[in-house]
Design a protein around this motif. Structure first.
Motif, PDB file in Angstrom:
ATOM      1  N   ASP A  49     -34.845  69.672  -9.469  1.00 49.46           N
ATOM      2  CA  ASP A  49     -35.446  70.160  -9.651  1.00 49.46           C
ATOM      3  C   ASP A  49     -35.815  71.000  -7.872  1.00 49.46           C
ATOM      4  N   ASP A  63     -37.343  72.646 -13.290  1.00 51.04           N
ATOM      5  CA  ASP A  63     -36.516  71.135 -13.913  1.00 51.04           C
ATOM      6  C   ASP A  63     -34.844  71.352 -14.745  1.00 51.04           C
ATOM      7  N   SER A 104     -32.631  74.619 -18.029  1.00 51.84           N
ATOM      8  CA  SER A 104     -33.072  74.749 -16.923  1.00 51.84           C
ATOM      9  C   SER A 104     -34.102  75.195 -17.227  1.00 51.84           C
ATOM     10  N   LYS A 153     -45.031  67.637 -14.066  1.00 56.61           N
ATOM     11  CA  LYS A 153     -44.404  66.878 -14.384  1.00 56.61           C
ATOM     12  C   LYS A 153     -44.099  66.485 -15.251  1.00 56.61           C
ATOM     13  N   PRO A 185     -40.625  68.498 -18.194  1.00 58.89           N
ATOM     14  CA  PRO A 185     -38.849  67.858 -18.261  1.00 58.89           C
ATOM     15  C   PRO A 185     -38.904  67.625 -19.837  1.00 58.89           C
ATOM     16  N   TYR A 216     -32.284  69.635 -16.726  1.00 59.26           N
ATOM     17  CA  TYR A 216     -31.813  68.714 -17.351  1.00 59.26           C
ATOM     18  C   TYR A 216     -30.115  68.090 -17.810  1.00 59.26           C
ATOM     19  N   HIS A 276     -33.036  64.753 -14.890  1.00 61.23           N
ATOM     20  CA  HIS A 276     -33.744  65.965 -14.246  1.00 61.23           C
ATOM     21  C   HIS A 276     -33.131  65.705 -13.146  1.00 61.23           C
TER      22      HIS A 276
END
Length: 101
Positions: free
Chosen positions: A50, A39, A24, A4, A8, A41, A48
């Motif tokens: 997902d 993820d 991504s 997590k 990112p 971005y 962000h």
């Protein structure tokens, strides 16, 4: 490391280094066959997201190209036969517009 935090950080760093709007990371899943975004971005919004999933059965040309193991270097992903079906639902602002003269 903690996924997590790591994913990112990777997408932000790569987007800024390459100067691209969106980047991504996707992973394959076997059942059902497809890929899942872990993820995505967006640089302009510093946002962000997902958990998007693309099923192989919905995008046969794209998944065939992935399984062939070749690099998909689609200069215009909306036209390339390997990628256009996967991008059809994307709104046009995500497309690079030709420069006006």
């Amino acid at each position: 490391g903690d996924e997590k935090v790591i994913y990112p950080a990777i997408t932000e760093m790569v987007a800024k280094a390459l100067g691209v709007e969106r980047i991504s990371i996707w992973l394959f899943e076997e059942e059902p066959e497809g890929i899942r975004c872990i993820d995505l971005y967006e640089m302009s919004n510093n946002r962000h997201s997902d958990d998007n999933f693309l099923a192989a059965s919905d995008y046969p040309n794209y998944f065939r190209a992935l399984h062939e193991g070749t690099i998909i270097d689609a200069r215009d992903a909306h036209v390339d036969t390997r990628t256009r079906d996967i991008l059809a639902p994307c709104p046009t602002p995500l497309r690079k517009q030709p420069e006006q003269r």
